[in-house]
Design an enzyme around this catalytic site. Structure first.
Site, PDB file in Angstrom:
ATOM      1  CG  ASP A 133       3.114  16.517  -1.522  1.00 17.51           C
ATOM      2  OD1 ASP A 133       2.667  16.584  -2.653  1.00 17.51           O
ATOM      3  OD2 ASP A 133       4.190  16.983  -1.015  1.00 17.51           O
ATOM      4  CG  ASN A 192      -0.578  16.177  -5.709  1.00 22.06           C
ATOM      5  OD1 ASN A 192       0.585  16.003  -5.688  1.00 22.06           O
ATOM      6  ND2 ASN A 192      -0.861  16.571  -7.221  1.00 22.06           N
ATOM      7  N   GLY A 241       8.835  18.358  -3.743  1.00 23.88           N
ATOM      8  CA  GLY A 241       8.545  17.087  -4.394  1.00 23.88           C
ATOM      9  C   GLY A 241       8.531  15.997  -3.281  1.00 23.88           C
ATOM     10  CD  GLN A 287       5.348  23.973  -7.564  1.00 22.56           C
ATOM     11  OE1 GLN A 287       4.620  24.652  -8.106  1.00 22.56           O
ATOM     12  NE2 GLN A 287       5.357  23.813  -6.329  1.00 22.56           N
ATOM     13  NE  ARG A 320       6.858  22.222   1.672  1.00 26.47           N
ATOM     14  CZ  ARG A 320       6.747  22.205   0.184  1.00 26.47           C
ATOM     15  NH1 ARG A 320       7.590  21.748  -0.683  1.00 26.47           N
ATOM     16  NH2 ARG A 320       5.621  22.593  -0.579  1.00 26.47           N
TER      17      ARG A 320
HETATM   18  O1  MRU Z   1       5.211  21.860  -3.109  1.00 24.45           O
HETATM   19  P1  MRU Z   1       5.990  20.988  -3.802  1.00 24.45           P
HETATM   20  O2  MRU Z   1       6.563  21.403  -5.338  1.00 24.45           O
HETATM   21  O3  MRU Z   1       6.884  20.040  -2.919  1.00 24.45           O
HETATM   22  O4  MRU Z   1       4.571  20.098  -4.276  1.00 24.45           O
HETATM   23  C1  MRU Z   1       5.038  18.715  -4.931  1.00 24.45           C
HETATM   24  C2  MRU Z   1       3.525  18.163  -5.314  1.00 24.45           C
HETATM   25  O5  MRU Z   1       2.467  18.509  -5.106  1.00 24.45           O
HETATM   26  C3  MRU Z   1       3.836  16.896  -6.056  1.00 24.45           C
HETATM   27  O6  MRU Z   1       2.619  16.628  -6.912  1.00 24.45           O
HETATM   28  C4  MRU Z   1       3.897  15.727  -5.085  1.00 24.45           C
HETATM   29  O7  MRU Z   1       5.026  15.996  -4.064  1.00 24.45           O
HETATM   30  C5  MRU Z   1       4.071  14.345  -5.674  1.00 24.45           C
HETATM   31  S1  MRU Z   1       5.420  14.333  -6.681  1.00 24.45           S
HETATM   32  C6  MRU Z   1       6.378  13.029  -6.646  1.00 24.45           C
END
Ligand code: MRU
Length: 361
Positions: A235, A245, A45, A194, A87
């Site tokens: 993101d 995202n 996240g 998720q 990342r």
């Molecule tokens: O791969 P992740 O689980 O880190 O991806 C997270 C997302 O895509 C969320 O939608 C994004 O970080 C926004 S959440 C506050």
């Protein structure tokens, strides 16, 4: 409970790989370990990754043997490089490490131990601000969610994706606090699930009415009038309002537009990257094949099946109704509204830092 926090000179976090089966706290006392916690998604996240990286910079300061300012700055630069590489898509990571780096570079404190303490205080402030920002965002966002709404939500954007409260799910929690009757369709969010593992867990604990759906059900629900609004996080948001995202968000944007359903991306201004003109410039992370060939421990594809696994996609801004930030809701033209939101947030950070300086004498 916070998703990530500092205790006993360590970065501690909920190990999200184990949810919903087990609630375990993982801890890291090195920069390399903290970078691994991000890469291997103990913590995930965008805002939660940012806060973790900020604590990683504080760890770097305390673990550095440097006895002068230049030596400490060199170690911090190396730590920033390690953390930023963990990342690539979530800009909050590099935003957070840059904020701590800049503080170290510009401080007037002459003593390295004082700089170490100041860096930890800045990381703590960043984490505290995240919670406060999320609450503000949540209440701005609640304005566009009428009582009785069916909300379609993708990935996990809740307390677990942030330090606490959440972004898009923060809007859901704000609606709940306001007593609105809402219901959430929770996309399972393949490949890492998720939605099924984390969002369902969070919403059930919070008592928010919800149904878990297979990702492929979203289009059917939108076409049959069962969705009033689509909410997701981001993101990284480019200067023109293109939103990167979790993979699958783009499909939701297109189908929502086809069915006249509004789509809001809910993001702290730290997710807005004005250096990138459009979403085409956003780096898209590719992750390992096993995320697609396996569900948990169970293999679901033939041995050696070739796999392509992009973790994010870009929803062009024409599919986005509005971008909800802590400074208010940005509408097109996004170039202008996003810049204004970002400037307002930066002024607020400066004011908060000045206030902390005054309070600490
Ligand atoms: O791969 P992740 O689980 O880190 O991806 C997270 C997302 O895509 C969320 O939608 C994004 O970080 C926004 S959440 C506050």
């Amino acid at each position: 409970m916070r998703t990530v926090y500092w205790e006993d000179q360590k970065v501690k976090m909920i190990d999200q790989r184990l949810l919903p089966g087990e609630l375990v706290i993982a801890e890291f006392d090195t920069v390399e370990g903290t970078a691994r916690s991000i890469r291997e998604m103990y913590v995930r996240g965008a805002p939660a990754i940012g806060a973790t990286a900020a604590y990683g910079m504080a760890l770097a300061a305390y673990n550095s043997p440097a006895w002068d300012r230049d030596g400490l700055l060199n170690d911090l630069r190396a730590a920033k490089k390690t953390l930023d590489a963990a990342r690539p898509t979530a800009v909050n990571l590099a935003w957070a490490t840059a904020r701590l780096m800049s503080m170290a570079e510009h401080t007037v404190l002459p003593n390295v131990d004082d700089i170490r303490s100041a860096l930890l205080a800045e990381a703590q402030a960043l984490a505290d601000e995240d919670v406060e920002i999320n609450r503000r965002m949540g209440y701005h966002g609640a304005e566009v969610v009428p009582d009785g709404s069916n909300i379609l939500h993708h990935c996990n954007t809740g307390a677990l994706a942030t330090v606490d409260f959440g972004t898009a799910l923060g809007v859901v929690y704000a609606c709940q606090e306001q007593g609105k009757r809402i219901h959430v369709w929770v996309d399972e969010t393949r490949p890492r699930l998720q939605g099924a593992r984390l969002t369902a867990w969070e919403l059930m604990r919070a008592g928010v009415p919800m149904h878990l759906i297979a990702d492929n059900a979203a289009g059917h629900l939108m076409r049959t009038g069962q969705v009033d609004v689509v909410l997701f996080g981001a993101d990284r948001v480019a200067a023109n309002g293109d939103v990167a995202n979790k993979i699958g968000s783009y499909k939701l944007g297109v189908v929502a537009r086809e069915n006249g359903i509004p789509v809001y991306s809910v993001v702290p201004t730290s997710t807005i990257d004005l250096d990138l003109a459009s979403g085409d410039e956003i780096p898209i992370e590719e992750r390992g094949a096993e995320e697609v060939t396996h569900v948990g421990e169970t293999q679901i594809a033939p041995d050696g099946a070739p796999v392509y696994n992009p973790a994010f996609d870009v929803t062009p801004h024409r599919y986005i109704t509005g971008i909800i930030t802590e400074e208010g809701i940005c509408y097109p033209p996004f170039e202008l509204s996003l810049r204004r939101a970002k400037e307002a947030a930066e002024a607020r950070i400066r004011e908060n830092r000045a206030r902390r300086g005054t309070e600490n004498g």
